[in-house]
Every structure is written in structure tokens, then in C-alpha cells.
Design a protein around this motif. Sequence first.
Motif, PDB file in Angstrom:
ATOM      1  N   GLU A   1       0.825  -1.198   0.000  1.00 61.21           N
ATOM      2  CA  GLU A   1       0.000   0.000   0.000  1.00 61.21           C
ATOM      3  C   GLU A   1       0.870   1.263   0.000  1.00 61.21           C
ATOM      4  OE1 GLU A   1      -2.568  -0.623   3.414  1.00 61.21           O
ATOM      5  OE2 GLU A   1      -4.044  -1.684   2.160  1.00 61.21           O
ATOM      6  N   LEU A   2       2.036   1.162   0.602  1.00 61.24           N
ATOM      7  CA  LEU A   2       2.883   2.348   0.744  1.00 61.24           C
ATOM      8  C   LEU A   2       3.783   2.567  -0.468  1.00 61.24           C
ATOM      9  CD1 LEU A   2       3.825   1.690   4.474  1.00 61.24           C
ATOM     10  CD2 LEU A   2       2.156   3.347   3.621  1.00 61.24           C
ATOM     11  N   HIS A   3       4.239   1.502  -1.080  1.00 63.24           N
ATOM     12  CA  HIS A   3       5.122   1.597  -2.249  1.00 63.24           C
ATOM     13  C   HIS A   3       4.703   0.527  -3.246  1.00 63.24           C
ATOM     14  CE1 HIS A   3       7.857   4.230   0.040  1.00 63.24           C
ATOM     15  NE2 HIS A   3       7.591   3.432   1.055  1.00 63.24           N
ATOM     16  N   PRO A   4       3.525   0.690  -3.835  1.00 61.39           N
ATOM     17  CA  PRO A   4       2.877  -0.435  -4.536  1.00 61.39           C
ATOM     18  C   PRO A   4       3.625  -0.966  -5.752  1.00 61.39           C
ATOM     19  CG  PRO A   4       1.411   1.488  -4.331  1.00 61.39           C
ATOM     20  CD  PRO A   4       2.751   1.932  -3.870  1.00 61.39           C
ATOM     21  N   VAL A   5       4.539  -0.196  -6.330  1.00 60.39           N
ATOM     22  CA  VAL A   5       5.193  -0.702  -7.543  1.00 60.39           C
ATOM     23  C   VAL A   5       6.708  -0.795  -7.385  1.00 60.39           C
ATOM     24  CG1 VAL A   5       3.370   0.013  -9.118  1.00 60.39           C
ATOM     25  CG2 VAL A   5       5.189   1.635  -8.550  1.00 60.39           C
ATOM     26  N   ASP A   6       7.171  -0.782  -6.165  1.00 57.29           N
ATOM     27  CA  ASP A   6       8.625  -0.820  -5.934  1.00 57.29           C
ATOM     28  C   ASP A   6       9.027  -2.196  -5.401  1.00 57.29           C
ATOM     29  OD1 ASP A   6      11.217  -0.604  -5.107  1.00 57.29           O
ATOM     30  OD2 ASP A   6      10.953   1.303  -4.052  1.00 57.29           O
ATOM     31  N   PRO A   7       9.555  -3.043  -6.274  1.00 56.89           N
ATOM     32  CA  PRO A   7       9.852  -4.414  -5.821  1.00 56.89           C
ATOM     33  C   PRO A   7      10.858  -4.460  -4.674  1.00 56.89           C
ATOM     34  CG  PRO A   7      10.575  -4.072  -8.103  1.00 56.89           C
ATOM     35  CD  PRO A   7       9.899  -2.816  -7.676  1.00 56.89           C
ATOM     36  N   ASP A   8      11.768  -3.493  -4.615  1.00 56.32           N
ATOM     37  CA  ASP A   8      12.746  -3.509  -3.526  1.00 56.32           C
ATOM     38  C   ASP A   8      12.063  -3.377  -2.169  1.00 56.32           C
ATOM     39  OD1 ASP A   8      14.730  -3.781  -5.349  1.00 56.32           O
ATOM     40  OD2 ASP A   8      15.271  -1.654  -5.375  1.00 56.32           O
ATOM     41  N   LYS A   9      10.979  -2.650  -2.142  1.00 54.44           N
ATOM     42  CA  LYS A   9      10.265  -2.486  -0.877  1.00 54.44           C
ATOM     43  C   LYS A   9       9.186  -3.551  -0.706  1.00 54.44           C
ATOM     44  CE  LYS A   9      11.277   2.228   0.305  1.00 54.44           C
ATOM     45  NZ  LYS A   9      12.278   2.625  -0.690  1.00 54.44           N
ATOM     46  N   LEU A  10       8.575  -3.955  -1.804  1.00 56.14           N
ATOM     47  CA  LEU A  10       7.542  -4.996  -1.715  1.00 56.14           C
ATOM     48  C   LEU A  10       8.105  -6.290  -1.122  1.00 56.14           C
ATOM     49  CD1 LEU A  10       5.831  -4.387  -5.149  1.00 56.14           C
ATOM     50  CD2 LEU A  10       4.722  -4.175  -2.914  1.00 56.14           C
ATOM     51  N   ALA A  11       9.402  -6.502  -1.316  1.00 58.45           N
ATOM     52  CA  ALA A  11      10.012  -7.727  -0.775  1.00 58.45           C
ATOM     53  C   ALA A  11       9.790  -7.823   0.730  1.00 58.45           C
ATOM     54  CB  ALA A  11      11.505  -7.739  -1.094  1.00 58.45           C
TER      55      ALA A  11
ATOM     56  N   ASP B   1       5.346 -11.777  -8.187  1.00 55.38           N
ATOM     57  CA  ASP B   1       5.506 -10.779  -9.246  1.00 55.38           C
ATOM     58  C   ASP B   1       6.709 -11.143 -10.115  1.00 55.38           C
ATOM     59  OD1 ASP B   1       3.401  -9.459  -8.164  1.00 55.38           O
ATOM     60  OD2 ASP B   1       4.501  -7.625  -7.639  1.00 55.38           O
ATOM     61  N   VAL B   2       6.562 -10.849 -11.393  1.00 54.80           N
ATOM     62  CA  VAL B   2       7.691 -11.048 -12.303  1.00 54.80           C
ATOM     63  C   VAL B   2       8.755  -9.985 -12.003  1.00 54.80           C
ATOM     64  CG1 VAL B   2       8.441 -10.917 -14.711  1.00 54.80           C
ATOM     65  CG2 VAL B   2       6.302 -12.088 -14.123  1.00 54.80           C
ATOM     66  N   LEU B   3       9.969 -10.440 -11.854  1.00 53.29           N
ATOM     67  CA  LEU B   3      11.087  -9.532 -11.593  1.00 53.29           C
ATOM     68  C   LEU B   3      11.873  -9.298 -12.879  1.00 53.29           C
ATOM     69  CD1 LEU B   3      12.266 -11.027  -8.205  1.00 53.29           C
ATOM     70  CD2 LEU B   3      11.441  -8.692  -8.571  1.00 53.29           C
ATOM     71  N   PRO B   4      12.594  -8.204 -12.963  1.00 54.69           N
ATOM     72  CA  PRO B   4      13.403  -7.981 -14.158  1.00 54.69           C
ATOM     73  C   PRO B   4      14.309  -9.182 -14.401  1.00 54.69           C
ATOM     74  CG  PRO B   4      13.433  -6.032 -12.772  1.00 54.69           C
ATOM     75  CD  PRO B   4      12.715  -7.108 -12.005  1.00 54.69           C
ATOM     76  N   ASP B   5      14.411  -9.584 -15.613  1.00 59.67           N
ATOM     77  CA  ASP B   5      15.362 -10.619 -16.054  1.00 59.67           C
ATOM     78  C   ASP B   5      14.919 -12.044 -15.791  1.00 59.67           C
ATOM     79  OD1 ASP B   5      16.974  -8.510 -16.811  1.00 59.67           O
ATOM     80  OD2 ASP B   5      17.977  -8.465 -14.852  1.00 59.67           O
ATOM     81  N   GLN B   6      13.727 -12.282 -15.257  1.00 58.58           N
ATOM     82  CA  GLN B   6      13.290 -13.669 -15.126  1.00 58.58           C
ATOM     83  C   GLN B   6      11.776 -13.759 -15.353  1.00 58.58           C
ATOM     84  OE1 GLN B   6      12.962 -16.914 -15.670  1.00 58.58           O
ATOM     85  NE2 GLN B   6      15.021 -16.957 -14.757  1.00 58.58           N
ATOM     86  N   ALA B   7      11.433 -14.329 -16.496  1.00 58.95           N
ATOM     87  CA  ALA B   7      10.013 -14.403 -16.840  1.00 58.95           C
ATOM     88  C   ALA B   7       9.334 -15.618 -16.221  1.00 58.95           C
ATOM     89  CB  ALA B   7       9.852 -14.452 -18.363  1.00 58.95           C
TER      90      ALA B   7
END
Lengths: 475, 842
Positions: free
Chosen positions: B275-285, B352-358
Motif C-alpha cells: 500500500e505504501l510503495h505499490p510498484v517498488d519491488p525492492d520495498k515490496l520484498a 511478481d515477475v522480476l526484471p530478467d526472469q520471466a
Amino acid sequence: MSSRRRFLSNSALGLSGIALGAMLHRDGVARDGAWSPPNGRPHFAPQANSVIWLFMNGGVSQMESFDPKPMLCKYAGKTISETPFADVQDPEKLAIERLVVPDGNGNQRNELFPLQVGFRKRGESGIEVSDWFPHVGANVDKLAIVRSLWTTDSNHGAQTQFHTGRHQNDGDFPTLGGWVHFGLGSLNDNLPSFVSIGRREYWNRRDGAYLGPAHDAVPLRIDPQNPLDYSQPQREFTAAEQQIGKTLIDRLNAIREDAYPQDAAMQARIASYELAFRMQHSIPDVVDFSDETAETQSLYGIDQPHCRDFGLQLLAARRMVERGVRFVQIQHGGGGAGAWDAHGGLKRNHTQNALAVDQPIGGLLTDLDRRGLLDQTLVVFATEFGRTPGSQGSDGRDHHIFGFSVWLAGGGLKRGVVHGATDEIGFHAVEHRHYVTDIHATLLHQLGLDSRRLEIPGRKRLDIDHGEPIHEIIA
Amino acid sequence: MSLLVVVATAAAQATAVDYGAQIKPLLKARCYACHGSLKQEGGLRLDTAALLIAGGDSGSAVSLEHVNDSLILERVAATDPDQRMPPPHEGEPLTAEQIGRLRGWIAAGAPAPADESPEADPSAHWSFQPIVRPPVPRLDSGSANHPIDAFIAQQHRLRGLQPQPSAPRLALLRRLAIDLTGLPPSLEELEAFRDDDRGDWYRRAVEQWLADPRHGERWGRHWMDVWRYSDWWGLGEQLRFSQKHIWHWRDWIIESLNDDTPYDEMIRLMLAADELHPVDPDKLAATGYLARNFTLFNRPQWMDETVEHVSKGLLGLTMNCARCHDHKYDPIEQTDYYRMRAFFEPYHVRLDVLPDQADLNVDGLPRVFDALPDEPTYLYHRGDETQPDRSTVIAPGVPRLAAFPPLSISAVELPVAAWQPARQPWVLETHIAAAEARLAAAKDKSLAAAELAAVRARAAAMRVSWSDEPTAAVGAARGAAIAAERDVAVARAGQAVAQAEQALAEADDQGRPAAAQRLQDAQTALAEAQRQAAAEIQPSDTYQPLIGARWTPTRFGFSGQDDPELKFPPTSTGRRSALARWITDPRHPLTARVAVNHIWMRHMGAPLVPTVFDFGRNGKPPALPELLDWLAAEFIESGWSMKHLHRLIVTSEAYRRGSSLRGAEQNLALDPDNLYWWRRTPGRMESQVIRDSLIALAGRLDNQFGGPPVPPDGQSDSLRRSLYFFHSNNDRNQFLTVFDEALVTECYRREQSVVPQQALALANSGLAHDAAADVARRLATDDDAGLIRRAWMLVLGIDPNPQELAASQQALDHWRASGRPAQAPAHLVWALFNHNDFVTIR
């Protein structure tokens, strides 16, 4: 001075004589004759040297094992208040309860549930034992059955309570095996004096508690194929090289004690190394059953899948007490609340569990006796509480703390006797009521130990928790 | 009637009812839970006679003039179950004898001791009070310059305790390095600091190891204990608990600690980064904290563990005790348990799909999202999940013991890339790159080329559909994507035909008819694919979009199949971020105290509050409450900086004291449990530290940071730090388990057992033997005395005394004489690994 003697003289928490004197003075607990740490010898002539402690986790139904209650069949389906036994639910009688983990269990169950298994008189004593325990029943003339236990924790913290004698909310206390280990010297320095087999979900803490980690049970698994991890050096290391190293380690640790005196963990570690080097050979030997006859192995049910695991454990237990292990603590059905916790489907549950333990226990009693070991070995069959006379759901029984059964055998106890009684529906212990530590006191007494003299100054157990030996069952 | 009263009164007077012995225990056992300090149903308290007489909303509970009109007697004797007290669900009615006793006491005038005091107010419990920074005691003399030492010294003076002297410098360096980095210091570090005569050598050591990236690994493992880190487990390949790739959360923990990310920020992110950083994978982790609670079959269990461990781990509350009824000790109502659950009710887990791995089976980011914003929370009657009370939907809320700010929950509108995750900027490119890589690796290029073309076409169609392009362009791109997918089907069918032809050619007489049939089927399928490829594209035709995330399916329905797929909603309820704000509000009385206690325990060997996950009334209070509060206040005011707290604790004299009991008889007698920190409490290395130290001393530690866990079958040869080992409820490393490995289900405090199996592991494992050989090689010298000294210093952090030197020398000589002289140095190191002070933190 052996490490054990040195350890004992430093006492459990590494209290020196001066410190103890100060504490005795401050707390005013000095009794006649100043307290002194145990010297490894019994306080008076023992009747037993060893204990095999069989604990059934989850709560065995007293009515369907060793305390038959035909009234449950007569009044099956009636609520307790409709029966002549309505007074069992007098709140005052129920007030001993101290719940730790309220989870929807441990409640009053009002509708009486009929016995799920038949009973018959067995042996010359004619004591009734349920049909789920034919092999134990065949040995009933060796048992002293106590039908009048009670406890206070109506959830599985009662497992802890049965072993420490203290309610879980009171803190961490030494278990009975820890006390025995504290009080008595080893009879065989090659083996641990206090062994634990099986999972202990609710009290997976250190047995020694304030007595120190040296009094924790040594956990063992009984697997003849793989008796002990790291039992041999995984790299080339000759016996001579190992011996030089061991001598050095002992010397270095001993030197270190000057800078770090009275270090309970160091004492425990020194003792554990001493033992570990010996266990490399002694443990594989204990669980190498190749010198047991086929007849003996099948006596314990090792040839039958439904009771093989427990049979292996009990055969190992016999071999341990034969070799002088003081206290073999075996947990059946540990994990989760415990295998015997039959809130539903009691018939199926107890049938299965009894199948797993009955023949091995019967075999153990027979085997100990014919070898003359039963006279010096106390076998205890216990569980944290009983189960409700009323039904839970359609076919289960809930936890029940107000009356339940345990039995003891051997070790200078009477044979083929029943002591104490519950009321007619197995609800309350009504005759010769015994809190769980009366079992502790009985064991300690037979082992020649005075629990008052074991007690550490400044670390009081309450009077209720000391318990009294059950003299009526002592031969 | 009056006659009866007279008789009863006379009887009562005759037997002289004793309030303390006969009435109060009865009331306590049967009434206090609802009419005492914890609760006052009907405004009534019965925990003193005065309160009972004063009565509640319905007036006095007793009538001294008309005894039988006493409300309390009417209610306990009522036959109507709605009227009767205690109510039927609280147990049986009072017996006639008990009621008679009560009547007798009232008739006697309800006598009670004048000094009777009521039950303590639960809300006055120490840990529920606001944290107020206590003044640091000013001591008239002495050197307590450090605030921690001032609080402790004050107690020492009061109690006649004499603190032990500081630990020897080498022991202190070893303690500090292990504490801050999880590894013993190197020989170079030890020698440098040992010979450093500048006054600030200790501070510089502290700063060096606090700044070391291995610090995050060390303290990361501590918090992984508290936060219940676990790799996934299940039955066979079926995921039942936690998540695949959950190690992203582990790496986030380590990096956050190294960056000194504030504790409150870490908690907020773990509870609500989506909810706080919805599109930031570094924080979603960070939300791996909640994703870890995934439970395939059982939502109540999942929710139960979440409520239990959010409250135990972050708040020191045992809210789980209130699942079935009001808490027996703390002011937590049964409803509070479900209010807490309601914060979590909507959440589910996705990858979620991460960069470099589909391929999400290979890697992906496990994270939470609100899937079911309208899912109601119901109270379970007596905690029984089969008996939900559907009459009332429980709203999220917090227990009143710390309800200081009005909780405001507002829904969060998510950016489109959060709920259409394919729109994360890297997702389509990642799919295209994967298809390109497959083409490059393919033997038969035609199918892979068609697939790449289709992926590109699908990506293009998706991009156009998100753009402002005209409808016709969208339609054209869609048509192209569908056509490309049909081409893939043709290529695939063509490949099947080719394979079938080859199989037929290779078939023997017996297999030929079946192979011929398979070829015919394949040809039919190819013809059908070609027919479809040629067909006109219909408006109802669709292409398969490239995915940016995949919901982790549940099986709550016991259907033997995954539950119906959950979508990614465009809004999140805002519940968890509101909860996170409440927990991390500086006014919260528990959060900072609980965190400070966890940190203190791991530095000092014992906690300030012994019951680390229960700060409630059934827990044990701290011996030094002012110190705890001062640290908690300092922690908050430092911006929740954990490194600030580490620095503060390790620079205190209390931390630096020796652990010896030498000359401490008086202290032992006065304070045997070291409640007042007159010495350092020695401890044993955690399982990971033992293994990591062996490898590090051998000079072989692989410093690779983070990444997927080392699988069980690769662990015996691995040289990576132990926290990177795959570790779950089902998979535990054998060596680590011997030394009390963390239980993933709950591990707020590690056990420190001493069992012979540990001796065997250190004496016999290949790990210890190999490390000994490596250490000996590193220390190789012709000079025995030098070898011995350096080995002692490196392995034990001890400058050996003459006795120890002599014993070591003698053993070396014996080994040399015993057949393998070259191994003697390794054997000496082996012995030191098995010395008590190797696993002991002095």
C-alpha cells in the motif's frame, strides 16, 4: 577428582560454599544440618536403581484403560445433571482448574459417553483392564495402578506439569528426571544417566532448568541403522590421536576453570565431552539388537509394523537400564497436542495408539521380570490427564484433570494392586487423591532420595509440589 | 418468608461466615472475570465488599435490610437462563450451599476487612503506560558516564553489588566481532586492536564492525528468528506453507539492517509495502513477512498465526489467547482478536515477475496484496471456526490498552502497474528476452522463432491497448497477436508431425502400426491448426496476455483443486497501513520496548523483560524498568536507528564486563540471576555462528551476498554463511540442528543446550576436521610457541598462559610421536575447536 564429582561439589548453579552459606543465612531456609550438594549416593537404602518412564502424550482415557466405569454405559446419553452424579459438577470441586491455553478444549462435557471398549478381569489379582491393553493386562499382577490422580492445567501444558510438578505459568522448573540425575551418580560412565526418547512438544525446554544444563536429558533416537550422528570421525583420526586430543581438551578446560570458576555451562560441556567420547561406542552397542533372540525381539513386537517403533525404544530402554542408565524417559505420541488427544473418534484413536504401545509394554514387563530386572527398575505409565466422562462432539472425549489413572511397576512396589478410586463415572478422584508429584515422591523414595535434601536453597518448590510417597503401594 | 430470613440469619450468625475464607474465593472463582478489574459487566465490580455493596448500573448488589431482595442473590438463584449468573456458558449455577453461604454473609451485614483492596487495574500495567524517558541517575561519584551504566550502577549501590572488571581485551574483541558480525575477528584484526594504544581503539572496533556488511547478515539472522523466516515447505512438490523465492525478504532484511533503515520503517514495509510503495519491488520484498504465513488449506490457521505473531513479535502481546474468549490476564477482548484479524482478512499472496526472469517457477517476488477487500471477519463462537457469528461483521480495530490515536483507515488507490502488473516497465521486455534466449538455445528454430514472434506481438498488442492509440490500431495489434499465436500452434503441430515421422521411421514391426496411427493423428492436428490459422479473426477471439504476476492459489475449498482465481483489485483497503501506523506510532507503549528488549537480549545474553513475547500481566516485569524505558525513548528519538542502539549498548561498561564469577561470592548471593548486570552473562554461539566461524577461521568463507538458498543436498559442501541455507519446517541442516537451530514456527529466543551430540559434531564432523587443517595451514610456522599462541588467539581469542602453552606443546609433541607428525598442528587446532571457550561467548 572426576568431572562429575567436581561438578557436584560446585553444585548446580556453581554456588560456592560461601555463597550458599550466605544464601542460607539470608533466606533463613537452613534446616537441621546445613544443606550440601548431593554426593551422588542415595540418602537411604534404595529399592530401585533405574526408572523407565513411559509418557502417553495427549491424555489417555482413564475409563477405557485402567479404570472401568460401567455407569457410563448405563447412563449413556444422559446429561450429568440428570444422573445421580450431578454433584460432580459442583463448582467448588471444579475450582482446582488453572487453564493456560484456552482453545475451545478443556471444557465441561455434560452428556455421558458410553465406554468404547470392553473390560475383563485379568491375572490372579482379577484387576480389570480394557481390551485395548491385552498385553499390559497379561502383566497386571506386576502393576500398582493408581486410579486417583488429579492435576490442574486443563490443556496440554499439563504435560509439562506432570514432569516438573509445577504449573506452566509458574515458570521453568527441573523435571523429575532432572532431579534424579541431580541426586544420583551414574552407574555407567559410558552412557548418559538420563535419556529422553521421542518428541516433547509442550515442554521442549531444558530438563535441568535451574539445576543447570548438565541435568538435561540426552535426547536419543532409536534407529539401529543410524544410532548416533557424528559417532565416528569423518576424517582420518586415529584412536591414539583422538586420545591425545581428549587429554589436552580436558587439561585445558580444567586450567580455564581457574579464571572462570563455577561456570555451570562449562561444567556441563566438560561432562558432555566426557560422555560423548564414550557414547561413540556405547550407543551403537545399546541399539545393536543382534544379540537379542528372535523370541525377545518379537516379545517387544519389533516384527510387527504397528508397534515396531515403540518396541525398539522399549527394548533399547531395557538394554539401557541393564547397563545402568538411571532414567529413561520415553514419550509416546509427542508432537502437536499429543497422539492420544481424542477430541473426536476416540475409539479409532485409542485403538491405534494402544496397538502401538501395548505389546511393547507387555513385552518390557515380561522381559524385565524374567531377567530379574523388574525388582530394581521402576516402570511408570503416565499421561498428562484423563478424558471427560461426557462426550465431545459425537464420538470424542475432552481433556479431564479431575481424575485419571497411571500405573507403576517394579522397583520395590506392590504387585497386582489398585490404589485410589474415582467416582462412579470416573469424574473426580475421590479416594486417596494424588496430585502428580505424589508419583514423583514415590519414585524418589524408591530410588532412596529425600526430595527435601535435593532442594536448592533459595529455589523453593511449594509444599503441594513436593508430593508425598504413596506408601500404600510400596511393598 | 420473614421467618425463613430469620432462620437463615440465625444460621449465618451461628456459623459466622468468614468473608475472606468463604465468600471472596467464591466470587473470585465465579464472578471476577466479568465483574472485576478486567471487565465490569453492568458497571458492577465484585472484587471488594465495598464495591459489591456500592453496586452497578442496577444499584447495590445487596440489600442489607431485605436480604432476600439482594440483587446478587436473585441473579445467582434465577432459574431463567437469561437471568441467571454466572450465565450458562460460564459454567454451572452456584450450589444451594454456596447461595446459602452468600445469603448468610449478607444477612450478617456483609462484613469485610476495612483495608480490602480491589484487583489492580489492568490498564495500569507497566507496559501499557506511555514511554516517558526517565532522567539518567546522577551519581555523586564513580565513573558511570554512560547512561546505561548510570541506571545499572544506581542499582548496584542500592543492593551492595560490585560489578566485575572489564573482560580482557582479546575476549572483548572476540565478543564484539561475533556480536556485530556473527564471525570471530581475523588474526590481523586481533593483533591490530590488541597492540593499539590509542584511547579510542574500542570505539573504532565498534564502528568498523557495525559498518561491515556482514553485520546485516548477523542481525538479519536474529530478526529472521523473531519474524519466523522460513523457506517453503509442503508435501513433495506441493507448496503448503510460506512461499517459493521467499529469500527476497531475507535479502531485504539484511540490506535494510546494513543501511540502518529505521525499525519503524521496516515494520511499516513488512506489514504494508504494497500500500505504501505499490510498484517498488525492492520495498515490496518486505511483505515476505506476511507472505511467509501462507497456508494452503486453512485460512483460519493462516490468520491465527498472523495475529499471534504480529502481536507476540512486534507488540509483546499474546492476542492468540483471546481467540476463544476474552483474555484471562490482559484487557484484550475476544472481539479484539477478530478486530486484529480483520486487518489481515483481505490479504493474499502473489508472485511478481522480476526484471530478467520471466519464469515464476525459477524466480519471482513473493508479496502480499489485498485480494478480498470485502471479505467479512466474523467472531468464532468460542474460537470454533465452524461456528462463526455471521450476525456481526467485525471491523478492524486495536485493543483499548493502546488505542491512543483514533485509527483512521482509508482505501488506497493503487497505481495501475500494481494491479495490472504486466505494466511494470520491465515485464514485457523480460518476456521478450526470455523468448529470445529460448530461440538462441533451440535446436529446432522454427517453433522457437514463432514463439518469439508471438511474444513480441502479444507485447505490442498489450502496449497499444494501454496507450491512447485509436481503436483501429488496438484492434490491428490484437489481430496480429492472435495470428502470431495461431502461427505458434501451426509450428508446434508441424514439429509434432516431424517427430511422429521420425518415430515411424525408427519403429520396429511391432511398433509400426501404433506409430503410423500417431503420425496420422499429428497430421490431422496440423491440418486443423492450419485451418484455424487461415480462419478470419472473430471479435470474441483473444490472445493470452503476458503476465506480470501470478496469484499463489489456495485450496480452502477442499475440492482437490485450486480455489477460483483471485484478481488484483485496483484499490487496497488501507487496513494494514493503518495498523502499521498504529504499531509504529511513537506513542505506542509496546513497540519500542519490545524491540529494545530483543536487541538487548542478543547483545547481553539475557533480556531485560524475561518473557520476550509477553509484556502483558502474565509476563514477568523488568528488573530495571527505567533502563528499558530510557532505551526505548532513546530508540524512538534516534529515529528508530538500530545501529544507534547497538552502538549505545556495546559501548557501555555493562556490556564490556568480564563473565567470570571469580571473587563474586557476594554478588552471587545477592543476585544469583545477574538481574542487575554485575557481570556479563556468558552464552553459547548460535548454531549458525559455530558453523560460520569454523569456515571463516579456515579462510574459506564464501562472501557471496544473498540470493537463492543453498539446497539441502548442496549444504555439506557449501562454504556460504549458514543463514543462506534452505531452512524450513521440514528441511533442517544436520549440523546446525545439533546446536539448537531456530524453529521456524516460533523462535523468540534461542535455546542454548549442552548435549553430548554437540561434542560429537565438533569432534567428528568433516567440517571441523577440514577447518582445523586449513587453520593449521594458514598459521604454518617452524616455531611451535608462535604457532600455539596464534592458534589460541585466532580460535579462542585467548593469550595462553604458561600452563596452557605447556599443555599445548606437550600434546603437539605427542601427536608428532604418534605416527603422522605433519598433522600435529591441525590436531592442536581441532582441540581448540573443542575447547569450552570456542563455542562460548565470554
